[in-house]
Design a protein around this motif. Structure first.
Motif: not given
Ligand SMILES: Cc1cc2nc3c(=O)[nH]c(=O)nc-3n(C[C@H](O)[C@H](O)[C@H](O)COP(=O)(O)OP(=O)(O)OC[C@H]3O[C@@H](n4cnc5c(N)ncnc54)[C@H](O)[C@@H]3O)c2cc1C
Ligand code: SF4
Lengths: 173, 510
Positions: B304-307, B309, B361-362, B364-365
């Motif tokens: 699941k998302p980590v984000n 950035h 990259t797909d 990325y989040t």
């Protein structure tokens, strides 16, 4: 070209400068001369080059218009120096020569195979590096993959979710 | 109150470089009332120049003069590579100061030695350095705020049994301190910190030194050569100004802190009839024993998302693997740290093209990332030398960088990537890639401290064995690499060196 575009071109110059350093591309001095390039026409990429960009970095659902915009920038960058101006032509010729008919007309499997066959060539590394640098610094690409770009003007993520992860298992978080 | 000194003023200490080592030693000397001229090859940015885009900032502040050999990723700007660094600031461990005694010589090629100083001697200076830099978790500073990327690292680390997991030990203000604000979690700190929360000499040591009235910073001043008199004492430094015109600044003593490659080049380029192989090189050690740590990086696609950035690149570390446990199949240890990359770098490190590349990259989040830094044994063949004929933009001999990974380094990297994979797979990662980072970001050796002059270039104070008024003040003096990111130790050594220089001056032995 508006201000935003000019700024982005500058990003691209910087990106490519760095990628040249990172990959030690010999003799390519086009990276810093942005003038010719800034006049670029984004429709300059051929269908074959747009197709190539998609095969190199295939993102499902990404519109052709994004690949076209990226390749326009790449071509303009390469055209800015005599050392690199011929690279795209060379790539197209090499691809067309693989199966004896225009590469762009081949089926996907053959297209990928043909690209794999030329990937050892020096010009391919140069093109791959340039496409990568422009592509992954392009705002449309960023948006597609979920990177929102600079956060400085929004005060960073201190109050916008830098620590909002909520799916980690309770026993170890 | 900024001062200006005459070129002929031979009472000043000339410091070459304004990064971690140079900025610190210059400020410490100025604070003691010693007059300092700092020569800095780069120009002076302000925080307003910092944009949140690493490639753009590399164009502004990166070092791009010609070099031959594997890449070295440093800066040419006031503040040096402290503008680009991530801020991780762990200490070197006690046994790492005794690398040879602890590990033994690994093979015929390695040149391990023990440091000519102990952790105990350095402790008070580590303390001062942590205070100066504002290292989180020390001096009543809270640990760094836990970013998503760190929380993933911590959870995975716990799952596989690691115990020493901490968000402390980063030289980034978690809260406002010492006139600098707390971290705003802008992200990609390697493009420079736009608010000044991360310690960099540009907005700490340099302005503090200027306030003393004992310090002059000359920007776009590229030191090319150090001069000496007939007795071998240093007399001055020749530098090129922004227009390429040469000047000589006279000096009572010189501290060189150009970040390893440049430090070696200046010493080697200052050859003379008295010192035909370059300054401080009577035993042939200048430029040799170059180390750059066992580097590794791992990227995983989480469920699941980590984000990642969002927020600091560096908000925590795992220390369980930093010890010497030969049963793992290598000498020395490594530290596991968080890492986040912009999309272009993700694609670059994922390598190649096609779906195998865009898998990262797909998503990325959903990416989480690890950076590895570990001990790297010195070898005399890993070195910086001068090209016999090639000249760079400034007419200087081009530095040639030779570096190869030792089998110990390869074994350590393999282990570290295996553990990184285990960390992420314990939380259900769906894709993983791990690799070397073939870039010199942590540069060490080339003018190393040694008890015996046959083994190194400088003594326990970073003072040249051959020349009493020549000092080296950057990572070049590391006797061996240890595992820890180097900058805290560079700063601690620079503070200690300034004390030593001041004492020697007072005793009139310098
Ligand atoms: C991406 C990245 C991340 C990093 N993260 C960390 C981290 O988390 N923790 C850590 O401990 N370390 C980190 N480092 C390493 C850290 O940046 C260096 O250890 C530190 O900056 C070295 O200090 P220095 O004084 O030796 O060199 P620098 O800081 O590079 O300063 C050298 C200065 O000397 C100047 N100079 C060089 N030659 C000359 C000359 N001939 N004349 C005049 N001036 C000259 C340069 O322009 C420069 O300003 C990182 C490095 C990189 C690249
Ligand atoms: S994340 Fe924090 S330390 Fe890093 S650049 Fe942003 S404000 Fe500075």
């Amino acid at each position: 070209m508006n201000d935003k575009q000019t700024t982005r071109r500058r990003f691209i110059v910087a990106a490519l400068t760095f990628s040249a350093v990172a990959t030690n591309m010999p003799g390519i001095s086009w990276l810093k001369s942005s003038e010719a390039w800034a006049k670029a026409d984004d429709d300059s990429a051929s269908p074959a080059m747009i197709r190539l960009a998609r095969l190199l970095f295939p993102h499902a659902g990404m519109p052709d218009s994004t690949y076209r915009a990226v390749m326009g920038d790449v071509l303009a960058a390469l055209a800015a120096s005599p050392d690199s101006a011929g690279l795209v032509d060379a790539a197209e010729k090499a691809l067309d020569a693989r199966r004896g008919r225009p590469w762009v007309e081949l089926g996907e499997v053959d297209q990928v195979a043909a690209v794999a066959e030329i990937q050892g060539e020096a010009f391919f590394a140069a093109i791959l590096g340039a496409v990568r640098g422009v592509f992954y610094n392009h705002p449309q690409v960023w948006e597609h993959i979920g990177y929102p770009g600079s956060s400085k003007e929004f005060g960073g993520y201190k109050h916008r979710g830098f620590d909002d992860i909520d799916w980690l298992p309770g026993d170890v978080s | 109150m900024t001062r200006q000194y005459e070129l002929s003023d031979s009472s000043v200490v000339v410091v070459i470089g304004s990064g971690a080592g140079g900025g610190t030693v210059a400020n410490e000397l100025a604070q003691k009332g010693i007059d300092v001229v700092c020569l800095e090859a780069g120009s002076r940015m302000t925080l307003a120049d910092v944009v949140n885009h690493p490639p753009t900032m590399d164009g502004l502040m990166g070092w791009h003069d010609k070099r031959i050999g594997p890449m070295v990723w440093v800066c040419k700007t006031v503040g040096g590579t402290t503008m680009r660094w991530s801020g991780v600031a762990p200490r070197i461990q006690e046994h790492e100061f005794r690398a040879l005694s602890t590990y033994g010589q690994l093979d015929k090629g390695t040149t391990l030695i023990d440091w000519p100083l102990t952790l105990e001697e350095l402790l008070p200076y580590y303390d001062k350095a942590e205070d100066k830099m504002g290292v989180s978790g020390t001096h009543d500073i809270p640990p760094s705020a836990e970013t998503n990327n760190y929380k993933v690292l911590k959870a995975g680390g716990k799952r596989i049994g690691y115990k020493e997991i901490t968000s402390a030990r980063t030289a980034i203000n978690p809260v406002a301190r010492a006139g600098r604000p707390g971290c705003q979690q802008i992200g990609f700190c390697n493009s420079g910190c736009a608010v000044g929360a991360k310690w960099s000499t540009l907005y700490t040591e340099v302005p503090a030194a200027e306030l003393t009235g004992h310090f002059e910073l000359r920007t776009q001043a590229m030191a090319v050569r150090i001069n000496h008199d007939k007795s071998g004492r240093i007399t001055g430094v020749v530098y090129a100004d922004a227009d390429g015109a040469m000047h000589e600044q006279k000096a009572r003593a010189v501290c060189v802190a150009g970040n390893v490659v440049e430090t070696a080049r200046i010493l080697l380029n200052s050859e003379s009839s008295l010192f035909p192989d370059g300054l401080a090189n009577s035993t042939g050690n200048v430029g040799r024993h170059y180390t750059r740590h066992t580097f590794g990086q791992a990227m995983a696609v989480m469920p699941k998302p980590v984000n990642y950035h969002r927020g600091t690149r560096q908000s925590g570390i795992i220390l369980d693997e930093q010890y010497h446990k030969p049963e793992r199949g290598f000498a020395g240890g490594y530290i596991i740290e968080t890492l986040s990359l912009d999309p272009w770098n993700v694609s670059t490190w994922a390598g190649g093209w096609g779906p195998g590349n865009t898998a990262f990259t797909d998503d990325y989040t959903k990416l989480a990332g690890i950076f590895i830094t570990g001990e790297d044994p010195p070898e005399s063949v890993n070195r910086i030398s001068l090209h016999p004929s090639e000249r760079d933009e400034n007419g200087l001999p081009v530095p040639v960088i030779e570096y190869r990974d030792h089998p110990n380094t390869l074994a350590m990297r393999e282990h570290s990537l295996k553990m990184s994979r285990a960390i992420y797979e314990s939380l259900g990662a769906t894709d993983f890639t791990g690799s070397d980072i073939p870039v010199g970001a942590h540069n060490m050796g080339v003018a190393r401290m040694s008890a015996n002059p046959d083994d190194g270039v400088t003594n326990r104070w970073g003072q040249a064995h051959d020349i009493p008024n020549l000092f080296v003040s950057d990572g070049s003096v590391f006797s061996t690499s240890a595992a820890a990111n180097p900058t805290l130790t560079i700063v601690a050594l620079a503070i200690r060196q300034a004390d030593h220089i001041a004492e020697r001056m007072q005793a009139r032995t310098l």
